[in-house]
Design an enzyme around this catalytic site. Structure first.
Site, PDB file in Angstrom:
ATOM      1  N   CYS A 127      14.582 -52.966  44.822  1.00 26.18           N
ATOM      2  CA  CYS A 127      14.276 -51.577  44.486  1.00 26.18           C
ATOM      3  C   CYS A 127      12.864 -51.567  43.902  1.00 26.18           C
ATOM      4  O   CYS A 127      12.638 -51.985  42.764  1.00 26.18           O
ATOM      5  CB  CYS A 127      15.300 -51.052  43.483  1.00 26.18           C
ATOM      6  SG  CYS A 127      15.262 -49.284  43.251  1.00 26.18           S
ATOM      7  N   CYS A 167     -10.490 -31.408  53.609  1.00 27.86           N
ATOM      8  CA  CYS A 167      -9.037 -31.548  53.701  1.00 27.86           C
ATOM      9  C   CYS A 167      -8.640 -33.019  53.753  1.00 27.86           C
ATOM     10  O   CYS A 167      -9.061 -33.759  54.647  1.00 27.86           O
ATOM     11  CB  CYS A 167      -8.530 -30.827  54.951  1.00 27.86           C
ATOM     12  SG  CYS A 167      -6.786 -31.085  55.289  1.00 27.86           S
TER      13      CYS A 167
END
Length: 354
Positions: free
Chosen positions: A164, A208
């Site tokens: 994890c 952008c």
């Protein structure tokens, strides 16, 4: 309020406070003390990387430093690699050491990138972690010592392991030939042991950030990209705040790259080739200071290299108007929301790609 009710509320508060702990459901379903058999403790390796906290802060974002150097945890379901399934290798965001093969990645449902096997255990360190009144096995990068996450025993077959890992601790190297190799195949391990890429950071703003990230991510030598906000005044701004043009931030792209494959100067030249650096506080139809052209330099060498490229471009007469690109020291980089990461690839949009 009765004593029993107070006790129940206190118990509930403790449980909620532990909810941010990665792999909590593993504790519910498995024994409190992980039975994954790994050699605990620091490994002896010939190529250890040691840096001071100021040096790491200069290389890492605020979130990366908190996770990797201060053993923090990013919020669940917010990381750039939680829902990321491109083929390639996941590497340490601090030093570029290969850690996991994309073929071993799966969705555990806990909100963090999960893997059922490491690429090579030699690249990891395992330590006992007794925080949060639990006993867990912490996973670190064996080269730079960065905290990555934890490993549990509630994963899928064939290993039943569950690594994890925080997205903030990872970079990604798209490489189909590596993804085709076995998760723990000896040839893959040997290849990575001989050639672990060195990682450096570059930060650019050119309008952008969707299309700019896409372009840089395809460049040979670039190991990982992340979009975010830099150069402003507001702490940890949201996309909506940046869009007001009042925070001072520019939509930026942070690039992790291997200098042995692509130089910083080459990245700067590429930067000037994918946008119009003569436009002031805009890029095409996008208007506002958040769309300005900026090179955020992380050290003096980057500043000199970028200035050299800009001087050469000015002398060449390539642009009819003056270059408006700012050249400033790297400010704190705040990663953008997860849905902005790899936006072009997720949505197959080409409007921002020049």
């Amino acid at each position: 309020m009765s004593l029993k009710i107070k006790a129940a509320i206190l118990a509930a508060a403790v449980i909620i406070s532990l909810a941010g702990w990665k792999g909590l459901n593993a504790v519910v379903r498995a024994a409190p003390s992980p039975a994954v058999q790994h050699a605990l403790g620091e490994k002896t390796m010939g190529a250890k990387i040691h840096k001071s906290d100021p040096e790491w802060r200069a290389l890492l974002s605020q979130l990366q430093f908190k996770v990797m150097r201060e053993h923090g945890t990013e919020p669940a379901f917010t990381g750039a690699y939680n829902n990321h399934y491109e083929r390639g290798l996941y590497v340490c965001a601090g030093c570029g050491t290969p850690l996991f093969n994309s073929k071993t990645k799966y969705d555990h449902g806990t909100g963090w990138p999960s893997f059922f096997a490491a690429l090579d255990d030699k690249n990891l360190e395992f330590r006992t972690d007794r925080s949060f009144l639990m006993t867990r096995t912490e996973v670190r990068c064996a080269v730079c010592g960065a905290h990555l996450g934890h490993v549990f025993e509630d994963g899928p077959a064939p290993t039943y392991e569950h690594y994890c890992i925080n997205s903030a601790a990872l970079g990604f190297a798209p490489a189909a030939e590596e993804a085709d190799a076995g998760a723990k195949g000896p040839s893959t391990a040997a290849k990575n042991e001989k050639a672990s890429p060195r990682t450096e950071t570059a930060t650019f703003a050119a309008g952008c950030f969707w299309g700019i990230e896409y372009k840089f991510s395809r460049l040979k030598g670039v190991l990982a990209t992340q979009v975010g906000y830099s150069g402003g005044m507001t702490k940890d701004p949201s996309y909506e705040q940046v869009c007001t043009d009042r925070t001072g931030h520019a939509e930026s792209v942070q690039v992790k790259y291997d200098p042995a494959v692509v130089s910083y100067e080459a990245l700067v030249k590429f930067f000037f080739s994918i946008h119009d650096p003569t436009q002031v506080d805009r890029q095409g139809p996008d208007v506002g200071t958040q769309y300005r052209s900026v090179i955020f330099t992380h050290d003096q060498a980057q500043k000199e290299s970028a200035q050299k490229v800009m001087d050469e471009l000015k002398a060449s007469g390539r642009f009819k108007r003056a270059i408006a690109t700012g050249l400033v020291p790297a400010a704190e980089f705040f990663p953008a929301e997860e849905y902005h990461q790899k936006y072009y690839e997720k949505n197959k949009l080409g409007a921002c790609v020049r």
